[in-house]
Design a protein around this motif. Structure first.
Motif, PDB file in Angstrom:
ATOM      1  N   ARG A 225      88.396 -33.184  54.052  1.00  0.00           N
ATOM      2  CA  ARG A 225      89.685 -32.556  54.368  1.00  0.00           C
ATOM      3  C   ARG A 225      90.557 -33.474  55.222  1.00  0.00           C
ATOM      4  O   ARG A 225      91.752 -33.666  54.932  1.00  0.00           O
ATOM      5  N   LEU A 226      89.972 -34.067  56.243  1.00  0.00           N
ATOM      6  CA  LEU A 226      90.755 -34.878  57.177  1.00  0.00           C
ATOM      7  C   LEU A 226      91.149 -36.229  56.589  1.00  0.00           C
ATOM      8  O   LEU A 226      92.250 -36.715  56.843  1.00  0.00           O
ATOM      9  N   VAL A 227      90.284 -36.826  55.814  1.00  0.00           N
ATOM     10  CA  VAL A 227      90.643 -38.091  55.172  1.00  0.00           C
ATOM     11  C   VAL A 227      91.820 -37.863  54.218  1.00  0.00           C
ATOM     12  O   VAL A 227      92.749 -38.671  54.146  1.00  0.00           O
ATOM     13  N   GLY A 228      91.793 -36.747  53.501  1.00  0.00           N
ATOM     14  CA  GLY A 228      92.900 -36.429  52.613  1.00  0.00           C
ATOM     15  C   GLY A 228      94.209 -36.253  53.352  1.00  0.00           C
ATOM     16  O   GLY A 228      95.285 -36.627  52.856  1.00  0.00           O
ATOM     17  N   ALA A 229      94.130 -35.709  54.563  1.00  0.00           N
ATOM     18  CA  ALA A 229      95.343 -35.462  55.345  1.00  0.00           C
ATOM     19  C   ALA A 229      95.815 -36.707  56.096  1.00  0.00           C
ATOM     20  O   ALA A 229      97.020 -36.944  56.226  1.00  0.00           O
ATOM     21  N   LEU A 230      94.870 -37.512  56.580  1.00  0.00           N
ATOM     22  CA  LEU A 230      95.212 -38.655  57.431  1.00  0.00           C
ATOM     23  C   LEU A 230      95.392 -39.963  56.658  1.00  0.00           C
ATOM     24  O   LEU A 230      96.024 -40.884  57.152  1.00  0.00           O
ATOM     25  N   ASN A 231      94.783 -40.040  55.490  1.00  0.00           N
ATOM     26  CA  ASN A 231      94.884 -41.232  54.637  1.00  0.00           C
ATOM     27  C   ASN A 231      94.552 -42.527  55.380  1.00  0.00           C
ATOM     28  O   ASN A 231      95.343 -43.490  55.376  1.00  0.00           O
ATOM     29  N   PRO A 232      93.393 -42.633  56.014  1.00  0.00           N
ATOM     30  CA  PRO A 232      93.014 -43.881  56.691  1.00  0.00           C
ATOM     31  C   PRO A 232      92.725 -44.971  55.668  1.00  0.00           C
ATOM     32  O   PRO A 232      92.443 -44.692  54.501  1.00  0.00           O
ATOM     33  N   ALA A 233      92.769 -46.217  56.112  1.00  0.00           N
ATOM     34  CA  ALA A 233      92.478 -47.336  55.207  1.00  0.00           C
ATOM     35  C   ALA A 233      90.996 -47.388  54.849  1.00  0.00           C
ATOM     36  O   ALA A 233      90.629 -47.665  53.706  1.00  0.00           O
ATOM     37  N   VAL A 234      90.142 -47.116  55.840  1.00  0.00           N
ATOM     38  CA  VAL A 234      88.691 -47.213  55.650  1.00  0.00           C
ATOM     39  C   VAL A 234      88.012 -46.001  56.282  1.00  0.00           C
ATOM     40  O   VAL A 234      88.402 -45.569  57.364  1.00  0.00           O
ATOM     41  N   ALA A 235      87.016 -45.464  55.604  1.00  0.00           N
ATOM     42  CA  ALA A 235      86.214 -44.363  56.157  1.00  0.00           C
ATOM     43  C   ALA A 235      84.765 -44.804  56.267  1.00  0.00           C
ATOM     44  O   ALA A 235      84.200 -45.355  55.319  1.00  0.00           O
ATOM     45  N   LEU A 236      84.177 -44.593  57.440  1.00  0.00           N
ATOM     46  CA  LEU A 236      82.759 -44.843  57.654  1.00  0.00           C
ATOM     47  C   LEU A 236      82.044 -43.507  57.569  1.00  0.00           C
ATOM     48  O   LEU A 236      82.283 -42.616  58.389  1.00  0.00           O
ATOM     49  N   LEU A 237      81.169 -43.345  56.584  1.00  0.00           N
ATOM     50  CA  LEU A 237      80.513 -42.067  56.337  1.00  0.00           C
ATOM     51  C   LEU A 237      79.007 -42.181  56.488  1.00  0.00           C
ATOM     52  O   LEU A 237      78.369 -43.003  55.821  1.00  0.00           O
ATOM     53  N   ASP A 238      78.439 -41.344  57.336  1.00  0.00           N
ATOM     54  CA  ASP A 238      76.987 -41.272  57.439  1.00  0.00           C
ATOM     55  C   ASP A 238      76.443 -40.656  56.156  1.00  0.00           C
ATOM     56  O   ASP A 238      77.035 -39.728  55.590  1.00  0.00           O
ATOM     57  N   VAL A 239      75.321 -41.150  55.678  1.00  0.00           N
ATOM     58  CA  VAL A 239      74.743 -40.628  54.443  1.00  0.00           C
ATOM     59  C   VAL A 239      74.352 -39.162  54.599  1.00  0.00           C
ATOM     60  O   VAL A 239      74.623 -38.337  53.721  1.00  0.00           O
ATOM     61  N   GLN A 240      73.724 -38.807  55.694  1.00  0.00           N
ATOM     62  CA  GLN A 240      73.239 -37.450  55.895  1.00  0.00           C
ATOM     63  C   GLN A 240      74.080 -36.717  56.931  1.00  0.00           C
ATOM     64  O   GLN A 240      74.107 -37.081  58.104  1.00  0.00           O
ATOM     65  N   MET A 241      74.776 -35.674  56.461  1.00  0.00           N
ATOM     66  CA  MET A 241      75.577 -34.833  57.350  1.00  0.00           C
ATOM     67  C   MET A 241      75.468 -33.388  56.888  1.00  0.00           C
ATOM     68  O   MET A 241      75.206 -33.120  55.705  1.00  0.00           O
TER      69      MET A 241
END
Length: 217
Positions: free
Chosen positions: A41-57
């Motif tokens: 939801r937040l990446v869609g709203a903020l449109n950052p250049a890069v997202a760091l995502l933990d595999v397990q959440m």
């Protein structure tokens, strides 16, 4: 300015990364989340250049979040993993993630990874790449029509692709094949266009799937 989004259910981990990025010139943390659903939801709203995502959440895994983010935004994704979670990383690369970092990576490695991915390249930790490509199955031989056959790669291009899949850097490829760095870059650009891939990560995955990791005997 490179805008970065952090997604990890460990608040202390996020705080450490936020401190590193916000205190380094040229970086800004655009936002953060503690679960996969909020990350999407937040990446869609903020449109950052890069997202760091933990595999397990919780809520939605990093892989689920990556699938949605890569399908609906222009944000590039780096997965965060440990050696114990290698099998998830292979799937992430198949989804189009631009690479992965070990969660114990040194600060300089984190910054380098974000810069590299933001520039449109992949960030594959060499010591982990080879392990990923070897651990699941022996090299497979291509069956039927495959992107490599359709693309009509030259023998030299296949050699370069094979070394990329083994985690070699451009410098290492140049030294091993007695080429200049610029020649290696030219080969990579041609292969990206021929195979319709956007970075080294996808090239490495295709090379593995085509059974080209090793030279035929």
């Amino acid at each position: 300015m490179i805008t970065v989004f952090l997604a990890d259910d460990d608040a202390r981990f996020r705080a450490a990364y936020r401190k590193l990025l916000d205190r380094t010139e040229g970086f800004r943390v655009a936002g953060e989340a503690g679960d996969g659903l909020a990350a999407v939801r937040l990446v869609g709203a903020l449109n950052p250049a890069v997202a760091l995502l933990d595999v397990q959440m919780p809520g939605a895994s990093g892989l689920e979040a990556a699938r949605e983010i890569l399908a609906t935004t222009a944000t590039r994704v780096i997965m965060l993993t440990t050696f114990d979670l290698d099998e998830y990383v292979q799937e992430a690369l198949g989804l189009g993630a631009s690479g992965f970092l070990l969660k114990n990576a040194a600060p300089v490695e984190v910054l380098h990874a974000v810069r590299t991915v933001h520039a449109g390249h992949a960030m594959l930790a060499p010591e982990v790449t080879a392990r990923l490509l070897h651990q699941f199955a022996p090299p497979r031989r291509p069956t039927g029509r495959h992107a490599f056959a359709d693309a009509v790669l030259s023998a030299r291009e296949v050699e370069v692709a094979r070394l990329v899949a083994r985690g070699r850097s451009n410098q290492q490829i140049a030294e091993e094949l007695f080429l200049s760095i610029e020649t290696v870059r030219t080969y990579l650009r041609r292969m990206f266009a021929k195979l319709d891939v956007r970075d080294r990560t996808q090239l490495a995955v295709l090379t593995y799937e085509a059974g080209l990791l090793y030279k035929p005997r």
